[in-house]
Design a protein around this motif. Sequence first.
Motif, PDB file in Angstrom:
ATOM      1  N   PHE A 127      -8.780  63.842  59.429  1.00 37.13           N
ATOM      2  CA  PHE A 127      -7.863  63.956  60.559  1.00 37.13           C
ATOM      3  C   PHE A 127      -6.858  65.042  60.220  1.00 37.13           C
ATOM      4  O   PHE A 127      -6.052  64.888  59.300  1.00 37.13           O
ATOM      5  N   VAL A 128      -6.945  66.168  60.929  1.00 37.35           N
ATOM      6  CA  VAL A 128      -6.044  67.286  60.668  1.00 37.35           C
ATOM      7  C   VAL A 128      -4.609  66.851  60.932  1.00 37.35           C
ATOM      8  O   VAL A 128      -4.293  66.342  62.011  1.00 37.35           O
ATOM      9  N   SER A 129      -3.718  67.066  59.962  1.00 36.63           N
ATOM     10  CA  SER A 129      -2.373  66.478  60.030  1.00 36.63           C
ATOM     11  C   SER A 129      -1.302  67.494  59.643  1.00 36.63           C
ATOM     12  O   SER A 129      -0.585  67.338  58.661  1.00 36.63           O
ATOM     13  N   ASP A 130      -1.200  68.567  60.423  1.00 36.19           N
ATOM     14  CA  ASP A 130      -0.212  69.596  60.133  1.00 36.19           C
ATOM     15  C   ASP A 130       1.174  69.212  60.645  1.00 36.19           C
ATOM     16  O   ASP A 130       1.318  68.303  61.475  1.00 36.19           O
ATOM     17  N   VAL A 131       2.183  69.932  60.178  1.00 45.10           N
ATOM     18  CA  VAL A 131       3.570  69.681  60.566  1.00 45.10           C
ATOM     19  C   VAL A 131       3.711  69.751  62.093  1.00 45.10           C
ATOM     20  O   VAL A 131       3.143  70.627  62.742  1.00 45.10           O
ATOM     21  N   GLY A 132       4.469  68.791  62.642  1.00 44.02           N
ATOM     22  CA  GLY A 132       4.695  68.760  64.084  1.00 44.02           C
ATOM     23  C   GLY A 132       4.047  67.573  64.779  1.00 44.02           C
ATOM     24  O   GLY A 132       4.352  67.280  65.935  1.00 44.02           O
ATOM     25  N   GLY A 133       3.182  66.859  64.062  1.00 41.11           N
ATOM     26  CA  GLY A 133       2.566  65.661  64.626  1.00 41.11           C
ATOM     27  C   GLY A 133       3.245  64.408  64.095  1.00 41.11           C
ATOM     28  O   GLY A 133       4.108  64.464  63.220  1.00 41.11           O
ATOM     29  N   VAL A 134       2.848  63.267  64.630  1.00 38.03           N
ATOM     30  CA  VAL A 134       3.330  61.976  64.145  1.00 38.03           C
ATOM     31  C   VAL A 134       2.218  61.345  63.311  1.00 38.03           C
ATOM     32  O   VAL A 134       1.110  61.139  63.804  1.00 38.03           O
TER      33      VAL A 134
ATOM     34  N   VAL B 266       1.753  66.132  68.623  1.00 36.14           N
ATOM     35  CA  VAL B 266       2.984  66.389  69.386  1.00 36.14           C
ATOM     36  C   VAL B 266       3.183  67.896  69.572  1.00 36.14           C
ATOM     37  O   VAL B 266       2.974  68.439  70.652  1.00 36.14           O
ATOM     38  N   SER B 267       3.569  68.578  68.500  1.00 35.18           N
ATOM     39  CA  SER B 267       3.756  70.027  68.575  1.00 35.18           C
ATOM     40  C   SER B 267       2.989  70.740  67.472  1.00 35.18           C
ATOM     41  O   SER B 267       3.170  71.939  67.258  1.00 35.18           O
ATOM     42  N   ASN B 268       2.158  70.006  66.765  1.00 39.17           N
ATOM     43  CA  ASN B 268       1.376  70.572  65.672  1.00 39.17           C
ATOM     44  C   ASN B 268       0.314  71.541  66.190  1.00 39.17           C
ATOM     45  O   ASN B 268      -0.251  71.354  67.269  1.00 39.17           O
ATOM     46  N   GLU B 269       0.044  72.572  65.401  1.00 40.39           N
ATOM     47  CA  GLU B 269      -1.006  73.520  65.761  1.00 40.39           C
ATOM     48  C   GLU B 269      -2.370  72.884  65.514  1.00 40.39           C
ATOM     49  O   GLU B 269      -2.578  72.186  64.529  1.00 40.39           O
ATOM     50  N   LEU B 270      -3.303  73.169  66.418  1.00 40.25           N
ATOM     51  CA  LEU B 270      -4.658  72.657  66.272  1.00 40.25           C
ATOM     52  C   LEU B 270      -5.563  73.773  65.769  1.00 40.25           C
ATOM     53  O   LEU B 270      -5.453  74.916  66.220  1.00 40.25           O
ATOM     54  N   PRO B 271      -6.469  73.463  64.845  1.00 41.78           N
ATOM     55  CA  PRO B 271      -7.393  74.494  64.368  1.00 41.78           C
ATOM     56  C   PRO B 271      -8.324  74.942  65.496  1.00 41.78           C
ATOM     57  O   PRO B 271      -8.565  74.182  66.443  1.00 41.78           O
ATOM     58  N   PRO B 272      -8.846  76.164  65.427  1.00 38.18           N
ATOM     59  CA  PRO B 272      -9.686  76.701  66.515  1.00 38.18           C
ATOM     60  C   PRO B 272     -10.837  75.799  66.914  1.00 38.18           C
ATOM     61  O   PRO B 272     -11.168  75.691  68.099  1.00 38.18           O
ATOM     62  N   GLU B 273     -11.434  75.112  65.941  1.00 40.78           N
ATOM     63  CA  GLU B 273     -12.601  74.283  66.266  1.00 40.78           C
ATOM     64  C   GLU B 273     -12.241  73.038  67.070  1.00 40.78           C
ATOM     65  O   GLU B 273     -13.126  72.358  67.613  1.00 40.78           O
ATOM     66  N   LEU B 274     -10.933  72.715  67.144  1.00 39.04           N
ATOM     67  CA  LEU B 274     -10.511  71.542  67.908  1.00 39.04           C
ATOM     68  C   LEU B 274      -9.839  71.897  69.234  1.00 39.04           C
ATOM     69  O   LEU B 274      -9.471  71.011  70.001  1.00 39.04           O
ATOM     70  N   GLU B 275      -9.682  73.187  69.505  1.00 40.00           N
ATOM     71  CA  GLU B 275      -8.954  73.616  70.690  1.00 40.00           C
ATOM     72  C   GLU B 275      -9.515  73.041  71.986  1.00 40.00           C
ATOM     73  O   GLU B 275      -8.768  72.735  72.913  1.00 40.00           O
TER      74      GLU B 275
END
Length: 230
Positions: free
Chosen positions: A48-55, A131-140
């Motif tokens: 589960f991609v979990s970059d800054v900006g999500g919960v 929330v405001s986290n960036e999504l990787p291209p493959e999940l756009e």
Amino acid sequence: MKTDKIRIIKLKEVNSTNEYCKAFNLPAGSAVVAGRQTGGKGTKGRSFVSDVGGVYLSLVRFTPDPKKLFPILINSCVAVCRTVASFGLKPVIRWSNDVLVNGRKISGTLIENVISPNGGCRCIVGIGLNVSNELPPELEEIATTIERETGRRVGAARVTKRLLANLKREYTLEDYVSYIDWFGQVVSLKTGEEDIRAVAVGVDENCLLICETDGERKKISSAEVSLRLQ
């Protein structure tokens, strides 16, 4: 399943909030909130991609009856839906624990259960909410965020506060079903080797999907198949 008090542990970064709960054997009522996960987990072993900006949040709960775990899933999914809806969006539950907005995944829940030798079950409820986290291209094309859908800036801290408040409340099967809009539609049930087309009819009190295929009504577990909306 209601939780009156939640003890919150805030972390800047962690491999997984679920793993943190397990490593420190946190008691029921504990919640771990992280700004970022380096090893976030989804269902069926997916990452589960979990970059800054999500919960990214895990809540430890306890139920005295290990056979009755669906109320915990109901609580987490409905809490997520009410949180998302509070920003003017229309969430839809994709059985059993994903939440979509406009056909794209905005949240997922992973519940890990440990049966106690003294009876009962300790449940670690992991929730990831974009929330405001960036999504990787493959999940756009298959995922989305609250900011993308609302078109305005929304902070993760604000969403976390609302989610924790909603997690304290108690919900019913009817609340859960109210966020499903695809009953009566044809769905694809994917097993390891085949795709089965069926008409979704409902969900029972044990979180089994009730569907009709080839004129026969069946109940199916989410552990056995993956559901894809048509």
